[in-house]
Structures are given as C-alpha cells and as structure tokens.
Scaffold this active site. Structure first.
Site, PDB file in Angstrom:
ATOM      1  N   GLY A  59       0.856  -1.181   0.000  1.00  0.00           N
ATOM      2  CA  GLY A  59       0.000   0.000   0.000  1.00  0.00           C
ATOM      3  C   GLY A  59       0.886   1.223   0.000  1.00  0.00           C
ATOM      4  O   GLY A  59       2.088   1.120   0.242  1.00  0.00           O
ATOM      5  N   TYR A  87       4.532  -2.846   1.935  1.00  0.00           N
ATOM      6  CA  TYR A  87       4.078  -2.216   3.187  1.00  0.00           C
ATOM      7  C   TYR A  87       3.789  -3.294   4.237  1.00  0.00           C
ATOM      8  O   TYR A  87       4.043  -3.109   5.429  1.00  0.00           O
ATOM      9  CB  TYR A  87       2.815  -1.381   2.923  1.00  0.00           C
ATOM     10  CG  TYR A  87       2.216  -0.789   4.176  1.00  0.00           C
ATOM     11  CD1 TYR A  87       2.735   0.375   4.738  1.00  0.00           C
ATOM     12  CD2 TYR A  87       1.133  -1.411   4.819  1.00  0.00           C
ATOM     13  CE1 TYR A  87       2.201   0.913   5.907  1.00  0.00           C
ATOM     14  CE2 TYR A  87       0.597  -0.879   5.980  1.00  0.00           C
ATOM     15  CZ  TYR A  87       1.135   0.286   6.521  1.00  0.00           C
ATOM     16  OH  TYR A  87       0.608   0.809   7.676  1.00  0.00           O
ATOM     17  N   GLU A 175       3.433 -10.295  -6.927  1.00  0.00           N
ATOM     18  CA  GLU A 175       2.167 -10.397  -7.672  1.00  0.00           C
ATOM     19  C   GLU A 175       2.225  -9.750  -9.055  1.00  0.00           C
ATOM     20  O   GLU A 175       1.299  -9.910  -9.838  1.00  0.00           O
ATOM     21  CB  GLU A 175       1.020  -9.800  -6.844  1.00  0.00           C
ATOM     22  CG  GLU A 175       0.992  -8.275  -6.715  1.00  0.00           C
ATOM     23  CD  GLU A 175       1.894  -7.711  -5.609  1.00  0.00           C
ATOM     24  OE1 GLU A 175       2.818  -8.420  -5.168  1.00  0.00           O
ATOM     25  OE2 GLU A 175       1.690  -6.547  -5.216  1.00  0.00           O
ATOM     26  N   SER A 227     -28.758  -6.115 -18.370  1.00  0.00           N
ATOM     27  CA  SER A 227     -28.320  -4.890 -19.065  1.00  0.00           C
ATOM     28  C   SER A 227     -27.664  -5.178 -20.404  1.00  0.00           C
ATOM     29  O   SER A 227     -27.459  -4.270 -21.193  1.00  0.00           O
ATOM     30  CB  SER A 227     -27.312  -4.155 -18.182  1.00  0.00           C
ATOM     31  OG  SER A 227     -26.087  -4.881 -18.162  1.00  0.00           O
ATOM     32  N   GLY A 228     -27.308  -6.433 -20.645  1.00  0.00           N
ATOM     33  CA  GLY A 228     -26.535  -6.746 -21.855  1.00  0.00           C
ATOM     34  C   GLY A 228     -25.044  -6.746 -21.563  1.00  0.00           C
ATOM     35  O   GLY A 228     -24.237  -7.095 -22.410  1.00  0.00           O
ATOM     36  N   GLY A 229     -24.659  -6.333 -20.362  1.00  0.00           N
ATOM     37  CA  GLY A 229     -23.254  -6.369 -19.964  1.00  0.00           C
ATOM     38  C   GLY A 229     -22.865  -7.774 -19.520  1.00  0.00           C
ATOM     39  O   GLY A 229     -23.720  -8.656 -19.367  1.00  0.00           O
ATOM     40  N   VAL A 230     -21.576  -7.978 -19.308  1.00  0.00           N
ATOM     41  CA  VAL A 230     -21.065  -9.314 -18.984  1.00  0.00           C
ATOM     42  C   VAL A 230     -21.656  -9.826 -17.661  1.00  0.00           C
ATOM     43  O   VAL A 230     -22.148 -10.957 -17.579  1.00  0.00           O
ATOM     44  CB  VAL A 230     -19.523  -9.276 -18.859  1.00  0.00           C
ATOM     45  CG1 VAL A 230     -18.975 -10.648 -18.498  1.00  0.00           C
ATOM     46  CG2 VAL A 230     -18.898  -8.790 -20.149  1.00  0.00           C
ATOM     47  N   SER A 232     -24.363  -9.054 -15.638  1.00  0.00           N
ATOM     48  CA  SER A 232     -25.763  -9.445 -15.473  1.00  0.00           C
ATOM     49  C   SER A 232     -26.103 -10.615 -16.389  1.00  0.00           C
ATOM     50  O   SER A 232     -26.921 -11.468 -16.040  1.00  0.00           O
ATOM     51  CB  SER A 232     -26.704  -8.251 -15.701  1.00  0.00           C
ATOM     52  OG  SER A 232     -26.690  -7.847 -17.044  1.00  0.00           O
ATOM     53  N   THR A 233     -25.457 -10.694 -17.560  1.00  0.00           N
ATOM     54  CA  THR A 233     -25.746 -11.798 -18.486  1.00  0.00           C
ATOM     55  C   THR A 233     -25.274 -13.128 -17.890  1.00  0.00           C
ATOM     56  O   THR A 233     -25.999 -14.137 -17.939  1.00  0.00           O
ATOM     57  CB  THR A 233     -25.063 -11.554 -19.851  1.00  0.00           C
ATOM     58  OG1 THR A 233     -25.487 -10.291 -20.328  1.00  0.00           O
ATOM     59  CG2 THR A 233     -25.421 -12.624 -20.843  1.00  0.00           C
ATOM     60  N   LYS A 376     -13.736 -10.006 -12.323  1.00  0.00           N
ATOM     61  CA  LYS A 376     -14.215  -9.899 -13.712  1.00  0.00           C
ATOM     62  C   LYS A 376     -13.653 -11.023 -14.607  1.00  0.00           C
ATOM     63  O   LYS A 376     -14.396 -11.631 -15.374  1.00  0.00           O
ATOM     64  CB  LYS A 376     -13.790  -8.538 -14.275  1.00  0.00           C
ATOM     65  CG  LYS A 376     -14.485  -8.152 -15.534  1.00  0.00           C
ATOM     66  CD  LYS A 376     -15.819  -7.556 -15.187  1.00  0.00           C
ATOM     67  CE  LYS A 376     -16.566  -7.031 -16.382  1.00  0.00           C
ATOM     68  NZ  LYS A 376     -17.762  -6.299 -15.931  1.00  0.00           N
TER      69      LYS A 376
END
Ligand code: XMP
Length: 593
Positions: A59, A87, A175, A227-230, A232-233, A376
C-alpha cells in the site's frame, strides 16, 4: 452472506493495506487455484483462525504516518503462516520489534534480487533474479529471530523470515509480472508453507454456484434486470441453468440509447430461453424526457429517474413483490469490497437503490447474487464455461446511461476562438481535477495525433498551463476550416442519437477488424454539436488504456487506421470534423457527458 453458498471457505485472507494492490495479490492466489478473500487490514485475528495463511498487502502508506493501515498484532501468534508484501513487510517489522527507515527517494521499478539464505519461500528459485520494487520506506533492522532471506543492491532486507513461526516478508512485489519468479514464490508460500489445496477451477466453480443458487432460491422464482453487460448476463444465465427457464425471468429495458444492434444482439443471446427473457421498449419515453435538456448532471438525473419508473412498472407487472419472487443481481467481488467505508456497488449502482421495490427486496434479503465472489476475469471464465458468445464476454465497459453521456449538448450558439496554442472549442466536457469534477472547454491542436504519445504529454502540459480547459484534442480532419465552425444549440434527440449510433458502429467495426479494440481498454466515440449549418456535428475518438477506469491514458492509433476511420466518418451526413482526444484521466474523465 455466507461465502459457502457460491464459493468454498477461503483458505487464505489477503488483508487490504492499500486499495487496488490487494486485489492483484488475491487474483494471483486464485489463479494458482486457491480460493481466497480480501478483508480490511484491521480484521481481528480471531476471525482468521481458520485460514491456512494470511497475506498483508502492499500500500502507499508509511508505518509512521498517522492513520496508516494497521493489523491486529495477535495475528502473528495464531500459529498460521503470514506473508507481508512491501508495506505488509514493513508493518510486520514495525509491530514485531524491527526498525523501518523512512526513505527519501524510494525505489520504483526493476531490481535484481540475490537470495541470501535457504528458505521454503525461495524453494526452486535460487540465485539472482529480476523483481519489481515500488517503495519509499525499507526495513533496516529485522525483528528478533528474523533472518535476512534476500537483498538487492539498494535494499539490504528485500526479504526476511522467522521460519519456526512461518512469518515472512518481501519488499518486492511477487504479484506483478515483472517479478520473474513471482508466481513461484507465491506458490511456495501457498503450497509449501501454508499447505493449501487446489480448490478453485472454472468447471467446479460453475457447478458450485448453481448449487448455491438452488439453495438460496429454495422454491422461489428469480427476477433479473439484464443490461446486456457481462456481469448481469452471466448471473442471469447461471440462474437459468440452475432453476430452469420456468422459474427465471429477465427483463431488458431498451432506452433507445443503446449502440447499434445491441438490443437484437442481447435478444439473440437469450432466444433459446423463450419467455424467460423479454424486452421493454421504452425508447420513446427516454427521448421525450431528454428533450430540451443540456447539462450533463441533468441528463443523468433524468435518465436515472426514468429508469426507476420503468423498473418499478416491470416489478409490478410481473408481481415480483409477491412472496415467491426474489431479485437476481450481477454484483461482482470488487463491488462488494469496502473502501473508504462504503462498498463500491453502493456508489456505482445508485439508480438501482432508488427503486423502492428493489430496496424492499434487498431489505428483506430476497436477493440472489451468484457471482458476488468473482473477479471480472473469473466471470468471463464462467461465461465461457456456459457457452456465452466471446463477443459478449470480451466487450468493453459501456456506461449505464448509454449513448446519452457521449452525445454532448449545448444551450446556446458559440464561436470557435483562435488562441496561442490552437483553437478553443466552445463545447464543455466533464473532467476530474483534484477531488472535484470540472466542466470546461476544449483546446484543439492542429497536429495529427501520432502513435508515440508525444502529443499526449503536450496535452498534459497545456492543461496545467490553461485553467480554462480540461481537455485537449487534435484535429484529424474537417470538411470546413475550423475558423468557420461554430457550436449550435442541441440536445439529445432522435436524429443526433441515430448519427452517434452510426459513427460509433463505424469505429467499432474498423477497430475490431484491425484488432485495435483488443489493444485498448475502452473506445468511446463522442458526438459534439460543433460544425457548419449544413453539417452541425463533429466526432471525437477517445481510445483509452486503463485497468479499472479510475485512471486512464489516452492512447495513440496507427495512422492508417485513423485515416480509414476518418474517411468513413466523413460520409455520415451531418458530420463536419473528426477530433482525437489526447487527454489522460485525470485531468479529463473517460466519458465527455
Ligand atoms: P469516467 O467518465 O468517470 O468513467 O472517467 C469511468 C468509467 O466508468 C464508466 N461509466 C459508467 N459505468 N454507469 C456505468 O455502469 C455509469 O453511469 C457510468 N458512467 C461512466 C465509463 O464508461 C468508464 O469506463
């Protein structure tokens, strides 16, 4: 909500000591096949007892700053392995009796690590190796019992450990991809030191989520706004698979502010599910509500309010508030993580929270959020498992209020003005400067945007010099000289949205065919009311690179592609000029609004 419904009990907790840093670690752990969660750094040690290991993230703070992230020191005597990163290592040293030195210059970038002692953390990755450093402070004296495990030329304690307690720290970032053996070092910690098992792979994930949905829904039915987005689909499709089309209903609101072909595309995705999916045609209502509206905030408010009304009506017409229904939502993991005291979802999805019916369902805990534990990338993997089209899974983010935030309005006519550095275009767009949003004019350069990004740095310099502008564009080409162009009054109406839909479709097609869409994070196309009386609008191209939309860089485009785009955009009736947005975020936002 219990994790166990959709995901296994986490084996590892990443304690969040600095925003986005922790998510990258958490994603890498999951990529190694170990399910893990992110919790606030101050999480009491008693709540971490069941973990196989804990990682304290990096951080931007210094352990000496007031209010810097802390951890419960009892964590180090739980008997479970702890890895402090950057950190996290400094905090570990500070709390266990070592000494951290405040750095003046810091070290940012590549460094070469020498492993200095035998340790299970560096099993199989001995010798000199490239690592990525990003820090100001450093550990100068390790706490009692700790030995130095690795160093670099400039950082004498690049890693430390107290093997008998399985406590480890690294100053570099395992990472990030620039740390050559970062993945192996994390794997050594997870498997060699913590004894984690692999419990996280895409196929099992899908089956588990479906079982979770059945458990949460019981005998009830699930209602979705798709909505047509990833997100919600994928969430909707998982519910369809888990419960069958008879018990799931998805409604898509066509606001008329969609991209070309969008509604038909979404309809096509769900065609096989028959009545489980339907479209509410609200195009006229939205356009009517937007008539004579000019300001960006007012546009957003009106669209939000209309959405609330349409959603409320849909809930009523499907009797969703009756006992046997619950609401499905496509919330994903980063939306649920608290930052600054509020979960992000609460900020982003405000219009949902304003629908009284939805509010009631949430309060009564009548919701199912099947992907709330997924990142995502993991949502996309599940989407692939479900056989959803790649075109849908790989699409760029698109704002909820649709093309309205890319269709700039003007209340009054105004002339273009020649200034020392170029031309002042009298359209105003939104920006972010400091903590507040700005609403200012656009400076236009008459140079052709090159792919090298030279003009982008010039743009930053110009904005720092000119308080009256928050954005710089380059002129790609125009049908009339800039001096003859002016802004004419315009709002969001059917003909301008149709024009924007056409130019957006042209840009999307060409950037897809050339592969350019895969090189950028998002590519908004904006219509501005600047032109000649015969052709009153112009187009702005805004390709950006970003990781989360919070900051973004304007990116250059191959000259050939840009020329091809400009040629096709010329042919669209009503378009006078094409511009290229050179501004990073901050000081500009991604959308123009
Ligand atoms: P700005 O313009 O603020 O945008 O730099 C950052 C990211 O957020 C997207 N965006 C939205 N997404 N609903 C959304 O779901 C919205 O109202 C909205 N407004 C902006 C924008 O496209 C960019 O990716």
């Amino acid at each position: 909500m219990k994790t166990a419904q959709y995901a296994p009990e986490p084996q590892v907790t990443v304690l969040d000591a600095g925003g986005q840093y922790c998510h990258l670690i958490s994603r890498k752990v999951r990529d190694l096949g170990v399910y893990c969660e992110v919790r606030p750094s101050e999480t009491p040690a008693s709540e971490l007892r069941a973990r196989k290991g804990v990682i304290i993230s990096g951080g931007p703070s210094s352990v000496y700053e007031e209010g810097s992230p802390q951890v419960d020191a009892a964590l180090f005597s739980l008997g479970i392995p702890v890895l402090g990163i950057c950190y996290g290592q400094q905090l570990m040293a500070h709390l266990l009796g070592g000494r951290v030195e405040k750095g003046q210059k810091g070290e940012f970038g590549l460094a070469f690590l020498e492993v200095a002692a035998d340790s299970p953390l560096f099993e199989g990755v001995a010798g000199r190796q490239q690592v990525w450093m990003s820090h100001r402070d450093t550990v100068q004296v390790p706490p009692p019992g700790f030995v130095v495990l690795a160093r670099t030329d400039t950082c004498p304690i690049a890693s430390m450990g107290r093997e008998q307690d399985r406590l480890y720290g690294v100053q570099f970032h395992p990472e990030v991809v620039h740390t050559r053996h970062g993945k192996e070092i994390l794997a050594n910690f997870l498997f060699g030191i913590c004894g984690c098992l692999k419990d996280w792979n895409p196929a099992e994930r899908t089956a588990r989520i479906e079982a979770g949905i059945r458990e949460v829904a019981g005998n009830r039915k699930v209602f979705f706004f798709v909505s047509g987005g990833v997100d919600s689909t994928v969430a909707f499709t998982l519910c369809l698979r888990a419960l069958g089309p008879g018990r799931v209903r998805g409604v898509y609101v066509d606001t008329g502010l969609m991209r070309e072909g969008e509604t038909d595309f979404v309809r096509g995705v769900f065609r096989e599910h028959g009545d489980a999916f339907s479209v509410v045609d609200a195009r006229k209502r939205f356009l009517q509500a937007l008539r004579g509206v000019y300001g960006p905030e007012e546009k957003r408010r009106i669209i939000g309010e209309e959405f609330v009304r349409v959603q409320e009506e849909a809930l009523e017409s499907y009797h969703v508030l009756e006992e046997d229904w619950i609401l499905g939502q496509g919330t994903i993991y980063p939306d649920t993580i608290e930052s600054g005291g509020t979960a992000k979802a609460a900020v982003i999805k405000t219009h949902h929270n304003r629908v009284p019916g939805i509010q009631r369902l949430i309060e009564e805990n009548r919701i199912v959020e099947p992907i709330r534990f997924l990142y995502k990338d993991e949502v996309r993997e599940v989407g692939r498992e479900l056989g959803l089209p790649g075109e849908l899974l790989e699409r760029h983010p698109f704002p909820g209020p649709g093309l309205a935030v890319r269709c700039l309005c003007a209340e009054a006519a105004a002339k273009v003005l020649k200034v020392e550095d170029g031309w002042l275009l009298p359209v105003r767009s939104v920006g972010v400067q400091g903590d507040s949003r700005s609403y200012a004019q656009v400076l236009c350069l008459e140079e052709f945007p090159s792919p090298e990004g030279l003009l982008q740095s010039k743009a930053t310099e110009l904005i720092n010099r000119h308080a009256s502008v928050n954005r710089v564009v380059a002129l790609v080409g125009s049908k009339a000289p800039l001096a003859e162009m002016s802004v004419s009054p315009a709002s969001v109406d059917e003909s301008r949205i149709e024009r924007l839909r056409r130019v957006d479709a042209i840009v999307r097609r060409l950037s897809h065919e050339s592969g350019f869409d895969r090189a950028v994070w998002q590519f908004p196309v904006i219509l501005i009311p600047l032109g000649t009386p015969a052709e009153p609008d112009s187009v702005v191209l805004r390709p950006v690179d970003s990781t989360d939309g919070m900051t973004a860089q304007s990116v250059g485009m191959p000259g050939e592609l840009l020329s091809a785009m400009a040629c096709e955009l010329w042919k669209v009736a009503g378009v006078s000029a094409v511009f290229y947005d050179l501004t990073h975020k901050p000081p500009a936002t991604i959308e123009w609004e």
